[in-house]
Scaffold this active site. Structure first.
Site, mmCIF file in Angstrom:
data_model
loop_
_atom_site.group_PDB
_atom_site.id
_atom_site.type_symbol
_atom_site.label_atom_id
_atom_site.label_comp_id
_atom_site.label_asym_id
_atom_site.label_seq_id
_atom_site.Cartn_x
_atom_site.Cartn_y
_atom_site.Cartn_z
ATOM 1 N N ILE A 57 0.871 -1.174 0.000
ATOM 2 C CA ILE A 57 0.000 0.000 0.000
ATOM 3 C C ILE A 57 0.909 1.224 0.000
ATOM 4 O O ILE A 57 1.552 1.524 1.011
ATOM 5 C CB ILE A 57 -0.920 0.013 1.241
ATOM 6 C CG1 ILE A 57 -1.729 -1.287 1.317
ATOM 7 C CG2 ILE A 57 -1.834 1.242 1.220
ATOM 8 C CD1 ILE A 57 -2.380 -1.540 2.663
ATOM 9 N N ASN A 59 2.176 5.274 -0.534
ATOM 10 C CA ASN A 59 1.781 6.604 -0.135
ATOM 11 C C ASN A 59 2.667 7.579 -0.892
ATOM 12 O O ASN A 59 3.855 7.302 -1.094
ATOM 13 C CB ASN A 59 1.962 6.765 1.380
ATOM 14 C CG ASN A 59 1.458 8.084 1.874
ATOM 15 O OD1 ASN A 59 2.112 9.108 1.702
ATOM 16 N ND2 ASN A 59 0.290 8.068 2.484
ATOM 17 N N GLU A 69 4.345 -7.868 3.074
ATOM 18 C CA GLU A 69 4.610 -8.739 4.227
ATOM 19 C C GLU A 69 4.171 -8.061 5.524
ATOM 20 O O GLU A 69 3.563 -8.684 6.386
ATOM 21 C CB GLU A 69 6.107 -9.079 4.319
ATOM 22 C CG GLU A 69 6.660 -9.776 3.091
ATOM 23 C CD GLU A 69 7.163 -8.826 2.011
ATOM 24 O OE1 GLU A 69 8.036 -9.249 1.238
ATOM 25 O OE2 GLU A 69 6.699 -7.674 1.928
ATOM 26 N N CYS A 101 12.044 -6.930 1.711
ATOM 27 C CA CYS A 101 13.042 -5.894 1.978
ATOM 28 C C CYS A 101 13.651 -6.125 3.366
ATOM 29 O O CYS A 101 13.209 -6.996 4.120
ATOM 30 C CB CYS A 101 12.405 -4.508 1.882
ATOM 31 S SG CYS A 101 11.319 -4.084 3.274
ATOM 32 N N CYS A 104 11.159 -5.792 6.267
ATOM 33 C CA CYS A 104 10.261 -6.948 6.321
ATOM 34 C C CYS A 104 10.983 -8.188 6.842
ATOM 35 O O CYS A 104 10.423 -8.966 7.602
ATOM 36 C CB CYS A 104 9.642 -7.219 4.958
ATOM 37 S SG CYS A 104 8.418 -5.978 4.496
#
Length: 156
Positions: A57, A59, A69, A101, A104
């Site tokens: 998601i 931004n 994740e 990443c 995560c």
């Protein structure tokens, strides 16, 4: 990274296939208007073998962006699950697989299974090939908690 294997989707266990399908399906719900790089993730809990999914998601200011994740992890934790057995990540890169990443990886390490690790499966939306590895291979020197991992007792 030397400790991984690329296998045919059909050679995997039914559990791994189900997890990968869930990651590919949730990827379609990604909100990624800035990068156009959709990612889906699915987590299998150790207890009860429940699947939790998440998608990235984005931004416009980037730092509040949520990885797939890290979208799935809180859903599982809110339901009381703190140990994960498997994680599948689905994204499309022409010449590679998309791995979690660093943030995560460290987040997932907080919820390692009873064996101290998590099986990781990486695929593309086509699901023809799957890269199989373990979290310990992706994050060999993860930060550990002196309380949770008894580091304080091991440093003498």
């Amino acid at each position: 990274m030397d400790n991984f294997e690329i296998v045919d989707f059909n050679s995997l266990s039914e559990t791994a296939k189900t997890l990968l399908r869930a990651a590919v399906d949730i990827r379609k719900r990604s909100y990624c208007p800035y990068s156009n790089f959709a990612v889906g993730a699915a987590i299998l809990t150790e207890e009860d073998w429940k699947i939790y999914t998440g998608c990235n998601i984005e931004n416009s200011t980037l730092s509040p962006t949520i990885c797939a994740e890290r979208a799935a992890v809180p859903k599982a934790v809110c339901d009381g699950y703190l140990k994960f057995k498997m994680v599948a990540v689905a994204a499309h890169q022409n010449d590679s697989f998309t791995a979690p990443c660093g943030v995560c990886r460290q987040t997932l390490s907080e919820f390692r299974g009873s064996d101290g690790d998590i099986d990781i499966f990486l695929t593309k939306p086509s699901m023809d090939k799957v890269l199989c590895t373990k979290l310990s291979q992706l994050l060999p020197l993860s930060f550990v908690s002196y309380k949770k991992d008894s580091v304080i007792n091991n440093c003498k």
